[in-house]
Design a protein around this motif. Structure first.
Motif, PDB file in Angstrom:
ATOM      1  N   LEU A   1      -7.724 -33.767  44.391  1.00  0.00           N
ATOM      2  CA  LEU A   1      -6.331 -33.697  44.847  1.00  0.00           C
ATOM      3  C   LEU A   1      -6.111 -32.469  45.724  1.00  0.00           C
ATOM      4  CD1 LEU A   1      -4.507 -34.694  41.521  1.00  0.00           C
ATOM      5  CD2 LEU A   1      -4.804 -36.120  43.548  1.00  0.00           C
ATOM      6  N   LEU A   2      -6.684 -31.335  45.309  1.00  0.00           N
ATOM      7  CA  LEU A   2      -6.540 -30.111  46.091  1.00  0.00           C
ATOM      8  C   LEU A   2      -7.151 -30.279  47.479  1.00  0.00           C
ATOM      9  CD1 LEU A   2      -7.344 -27.245  43.534  1.00  0.00           C
ATOM     10  CD2 LEU A   2      -5.129 -27.778  44.547  1.00  0.00           C
ATOM     11  N   LYS A   3      -8.331 -30.873  47.544  1.00  0.00           N
ATOM     12  CA  LYS A   3      -9.007 -31.042  48.829  1.00  0.00           C
ATOM     13  C   LYS A   3      -8.154 -31.845  49.811  1.00  0.00           C
ATOM     14  CE  LYS A   3     -13.773 -30.667  47.167  1.00  0.00           C
ATOM     15  NZ  LYS A   3     -15.059 -31.383  46.970  1.00  0.00           N
ATOM     16  N   LYS A   4      -7.461 -32.857  49.297  1.00  0.00           N
ATOM     17  CA  LYS A   4      -6.572 -33.642  50.158  1.00  0.00           C
ATOM     18  C   LYS A   4      -5.420 -32.783  50.669  1.00  0.00           C
ATOM     19  CE  LYS A   4      -7.518 -38.123  47.963  1.00  0.00           C
ATOM     20  NZ  LYS A   4      -6.949 -39.223  47.152  1.00  0.00           N
ATOM     21  N   MET A   5      -4.897 -31.932  49.800  1.00  0.00           N
ATOM     22  CA  MET A   5      -3.764 -31.086  50.167  1.00  0.00           C
ATOM     23  C   MET A   5      -4.143 -30.044  51.211  1.00  0.00           C
ATOM     24  SD  MET A   5      -1.954 -30.453  46.448  1.00  0.00           S
ATOM     25  CE  MET A   5      -1.261 -31.831  45.513  1.00  0.00           C
ATOM     26  N   PHE A   6      -5.390 -29.592  51.208  1.00  0.00           N
ATOM     27  CA  PHE A   6      -5.813 -28.539  52.134  1.00  0.00           C
ATOM     28  C   PHE A   6      -5.700 -28.976  53.595  1.00  0.00           C
ATOM     29  CE2 PHE A   6      -8.901 -26.871  48.661  1.00  0.00           C
ATOM     30  CZ  PHE A   6      -7.837 -26.275  48.003  1.00  0.00           C
ATOM     31  N   HIS A   7      -5.649 -30.278  53.836  1.00  0.00           N
ATOM     32  CA  HIS A   7      -5.541 -30.778  55.214  1.00  0.00           C
ATOM     33  C   HIS A   7      -4.098 -30.745  55.729  1.00  0.00           C
ATOM     34  CE1 HIS A   7      -9.723 -31.987  55.419  1.00  0.00           C
ATOM     35  NE2 HIS A   7      -9.609 -32.575  54.236  1.00  0.00           N
ATOM     36  N   HIS A   8      -3.139 -30.523  54.834  1.00  0.00           N
ATOM     37  CA  HIS A   8      -1.727 -30.438  55.238  1.00  0.00           C
ATOM     38  C   HIS A   8      -1.534 -29.191  56.095  1.00  0.00           C
ATOM     39  CE1 HIS A   8       2.632 -30.118  54.981  1.00  0.00           C
ATOM     40  NE2 HIS A   8       2.694 -31.268  54.341  1.00  0.00           N
ATOM     41  N   ASN A   9      -0.850 -29.337  57.220  1.00  0.00           N
ATOM     42  CA  ASN A   9      -0.746 -28.210  58.152  1.00  0.00           C
ATOM     43  C   ASN A   9       0.056 -27.036  57.605  1.00  0.00           C
ATOM     44  OD1 ASN A   9       1.692 -29.757  58.360  1.00  0.00           O
ATOM     45  ND2 ASN A   9       2.144 -28.780  60.315  1.00  0.00           N
ATOM     46  N   LYS A  10       0.877 -27.269  56.574  1.00  0.00           N
ATOM     47  CA  LYS A  10       1.666 -26.167  56.013  1.00  0.00           C
ATOM     48  C   LYS A  10       1.108 -25.638  54.690  1.00  0.00           C
ATOM     49  CE  LYS A  10       6.195 -26.206  56.625  1.00  0.00           C
ATOM     50  NZ  LYS A  10       7.601 -26.691  56.478  1.00  0.00           N
ATOM     51  N   ILE A  11      -0.020 -26.174  54.251  1.00  0.00           N
ATOM     52  CA  ILE A  11      -0.744 -25.564  53.132  1.00  0.00           C
ATOM     53  C   ILE A  11      -1.667 -24.518  53.736  1.00  0.00           C
ATOM     54  CG2 ILE A  11      -2.469 -25.912  51.324  1.00  0.00           C
ATOM     55  CD1 ILE A  11       0.297 -26.901  50.545  1.00  0.00           C
ATOM     56  N   ILE A  12      -1.361 -23.248  53.480  1.00  0.00           N
ATOM     57  CA  ILE A  12      -2.016 -22.161  54.221  1.00  0.00           C
ATOM     58  C   ILE A  12      -2.974 -21.341  53.363  1.00  0.00           C
ATOM     59  CG2 ILE A  12      -0.163 -22.013  55.924  1.00  0.00           C
ATOM     60  CD1 ILE A  12       0.935 -19.606  54.389  1.00  0.00           C
ATOM     61  N   GLY A  13      -3.142 -21.704  52.088  1.00  0.00           N
ATOM     62  CA  GLY A  13      -4.061 -20.956  51.240  1.00  0.00           C
ATOM     63  C   GLY A  13      -4.267 -21.641  49.903  1.00  0.00           C
ATOM     64  N   ILE A  14      -5.143 -21.066  49.092  1.00  0.00           N
ATOM     65  CA  ILE A  14      -5.448 -21.568  47.756  1.00  0.00           C
ATOM     66  C   ILE A  14      -4.912 -20.572  46.733  1.00  0.00           C
ATOM     67  CG2 ILE A  14      -7.285 -22.250  46.175  1.00  0.00           C
ATOM     68  CD1 ILE A  14      -9.014 -22.946  48.576  1.00  0.00           C
ATOM     69  N   GLY A  15      -4.007 -21.020  45.901  1.00  0.00           N
ATOM     70  CA  GLY A  15      -3.408 -20.122  44.921  1.00  0.00           C
ATOM     71  C   GLY A  15      -2.365 -20.854  44.101  1.00  0.00           C
ATOM     72  N   GLU A  16      -2.023 -20.428  43.055  1.00  0.00           N
ATOM     73  CA  GLU A  16      -2.314 -19.126  42.481  1.00  0.00           C
ATOM     74  C   GLU A  16      -3.500 -19.281  41.538  1.00  0.00           C
ATOM     75  OE1 GLU A  16       0.213 -16.119  39.496  1.00  0.00           O
ATOM     76  OE2 GLU A  16       1.230 -17.734  40.541  1.00  0.00           O
ATOM     77  N   ILE A  17      -4.575 -18.590  41.830  1.00  0.00           N
ATOM     78  CA  ILE A  17      -5.804 -18.751  41.054  1.00  0.00           C
ATOM     79  C   ILE A  17      -6.265 -17.389  40.530  1.00  0.00           C
ATOM     80  CG2 ILE A  17      -6.454 -20.725  42.482  1.00  0.00           C
ATOM     81  CD1 ILE A  17      -8.541 -18.955  43.854  1.00  0.00           C
ATOM     82  N   GLY A  18      -7.163 -17.403  39.564  1.00  0.00           N
ATOM     83  CA  GLY A  18      -7.680 -16.124  39.084  1.00  0.00           C
ATOM     84  C   GLY A  18      -8.029 -16.136  37.615  1.00  0.00           C
ATOM     85  N   LEU A  19      -7.788 -14.994  36.970  1.00  0.00           N
ATOM     86  CA  LEU A  19      -8.141 -14.797  35.565  1.00  0.00           C
ATOM     87  C   LEU A  19      -6.979 -14.155  34.821  1.00  0.00           C
ATOM     88  CD1 LEU A  19     -11.704 -13.225  36.072  1.00  0.00           C
ATOM     89  CD2 LEU A  19     -11.188 -15.627  35.534  1.00  0.00           C
ATOM     90  N   ASP A  20      -6.765 -14.579  33.587  1.00  0.00           N
ATOM     91  CA  ASP A  20      -5.708 -14.005  32.757  1.00  0.00           C
ATOM     92  C   ASP A  20      -6.165 -13.990  31.306  1.00  0.00           C
ATOM     93  OD1 ASP A  20      -3.356 -13.456  31.247  1.00  0.00           O
ATOM     94  OD2 ASP A  20      -2.131 -14.181  32.905  1.00  0.00           O
ATOM     95  N   TYR A  21      -6.462 -12.778  30.803  1.00  0.00           N
ATOM     96  CA  TYR A  21      -6.918 -12.617  29.421  1.00  0.00           C
ATOM     97  C   TYR A  21      -5.820 -12.065  28.517  1.00  0.00           C
ATOM     98  CZ  TYR A  21     -11.529 -12.750  31.756  1.00  0.00           C
ATOM     99  OH  TYR A  21     -12.621 -13.098  32.519  1.00  0.00           O
ATOM    100  N   HIS A  22      -4.585 -12.058  29.031  1.00  0.00           N
ATOM    101  CA  HIS A  22      -3.495 -11.406  28.302  1.00  0.00           C
ATOM    102  C   HIS A  22      -3.210 -12.077  26.960  1.00  0.00           C
ATOM    103  CE1 HIS A  22       0.090  -8.919  27.862  1.00  0.00           C
ATOM    104  NE2 HIS A  22       0.787  -9.995  27.598  1.00  0.00           N
ATOM    105  N   TYR A  23      -3.129 -13.393  26.959  1.00  0.00           N
ATOM    106  CA  TYR A  23      -2.778 -14.111  25.734  1.00  0.00           C
ATOM    107  C   TYR A  23      -3.994 -14.550  24.939  1.00  0.00           C
ATOM    108  CZ  TYR A  23       1.921 -14.178  27.662  1.00  0.00           C
ATOM    109  OH  TYR A  23       3.132 -13.803  28.180  1.00  0.00           O
ATOM    110  N   THR A  24      -5.082 -14.859  25.642  1.00  0.00           N
ATOM    111  CA  THR A  24      -6.292 -15.289  24.940  1.00  0.00           C
ATOM    112  C   THR A  24      -7.517 -15.077  25.815  1.00  0.00           C
ATOM    113  OG1 THR A  24      -7.426 -17.125  23.848  1.00  0.00           O
ATOM    114  CG2 THR A  24      -6.074 -17.678  25.752  1.00  0.00           C
ATOM    115  N   GLU A  25      -8.640 -14.779  25.158  1.00  0.00           N
ATOM    116  CA  GLU A  25      -9.918 -14.715  25.847  1.00  0.00           C
ATOM    117  C   GLU A  25     -10.823 -15.852  25.392  1.00  0.00           C
ATOM    118  OE1 GLU A  25     -11.854 -10.952  26.021  1.00  0.00           O
ATOM    119  OE2 GLU A  25      -9.994  -9.811  26.175  1.00  0.00           O
TER     120      GLU A  25
END
Length: 253
Positions: free
Chosen positions: A77-101
């Motif tokens: 689904l993301l790959k399809k969205m990346f072709h949209h001319n107003k989708i300008i980046g990938i986010g919000e992605i990353g790591l979060d260990y605040h609540y659980t590891e």
């Protein structure tokens, strides 16, 4: 005044009239917005918002807090969205260990898969990192990507690491909070910042406690200008230039 809110979650569950919200922001000199998705539902809503509002752009991705609901077709689904001319980046992605590891390894796996997509599609990334600084840095160093460290709140040493890797630092209402230490390093990091609200969260002083809105970008910009004793137009120029430096697709639109 032509300010950017580079990170907001303008979903219908938070705002009953997005048109009204954006008109209020426009009256405060905020003219452009980057709406961030966090999972398959919000990513789809981001696309809908982009179709309805001319000055809204989007980033889509799988947020670390949404990892447990991840499905194998989410990347398709993301790959399809990346072709949209107003989708300008990938986010919000990353790591979060605040609540659980407990799902740490799965977080890392999904994070790396999205960084691979960023390389493949040559898109910048918007990084969420909470209580996971060293792992975030170690993983980012493995990939040739640039982007934004969303809601940056680290030390000058950490800021310099990210900046040297080609990242800008997302600064939001947290900097206006009484005990925020970011103010101490603001002169050093100012050339590398962009402005964001993270609406509906992290409302800046003096409206802390109320629902956040893109219009409060003006308050954040004014606060930074006062702290640095510079005109607000200088904050506007630096932060806007940094937006275009990171999000290449904006330069082609």
């Amino acid at each position: 005044m032509n300010l950017w809110d580079t990170h907001c979650h303008l979903y219908s569950e938070y705002y009953s009239s997005l048109n009204e919200i954006l008109e209020d922001a426009k009256d405060c000199g905020v003219k452009n917005y980057i709406v961030s998705g966090v999972d398959r539902v919000s990513n789809s809503e981001v696309l809908s918002i982009l179709s309805s509002f001319e000055n809204c752009y989007g980033v889509v991705g799988i947020h670390p807090e949404e990892i447990d609901s991840f499905q194998s077709n989410d990347f398709l689904l993301l790959k399809k969205m990346f072709h949209h001319n107003k989708i300008i980046g990938i986010g919000e992605i990353g790591l979060d260990y605040h609540y659980t590891e407990l799902n740490k390894e799965k977080q890392k796996e999904i994070f790396e898969e999205q960084l691979k997509l960023a390389e493949e599609y040559q898109l910048p990334v918007v990084i969420h990192s909470r209580d996971a600084t060293q792992d975030t840095i170690d993983i980012l160093k493995k990939y040739s990507v640039k982007g934004v460290i969303h809601s940056f709140s680290g030390s000058l040493e950490t800021a310099k690491i990210y900046i040297d890797m080609g990242f800008k630092l997302g600064i939001n209402g947290v900097i206006t909070f009484k005990n925020c230490k970011l103010k101490e390093i603001l002169p050093e990091i100012f050339p590398y910042i962009i402005l964001e609200t993270d609406s509906p969260y992290l409302t800046p002083h003096p409206n802390r406690g109320k629902q956040n809105s893109p219009k409060y970008i003006r308050d954040i910009a004014e606060f930074i200008a006062e702290e640095l004793k510079i005109p607000i137009c200088q904050v506007e120029k630096v932060t806007t230039d940094n937006v275009y430096a990171i999000f290449d697709k904006l330069n082609k639109s």
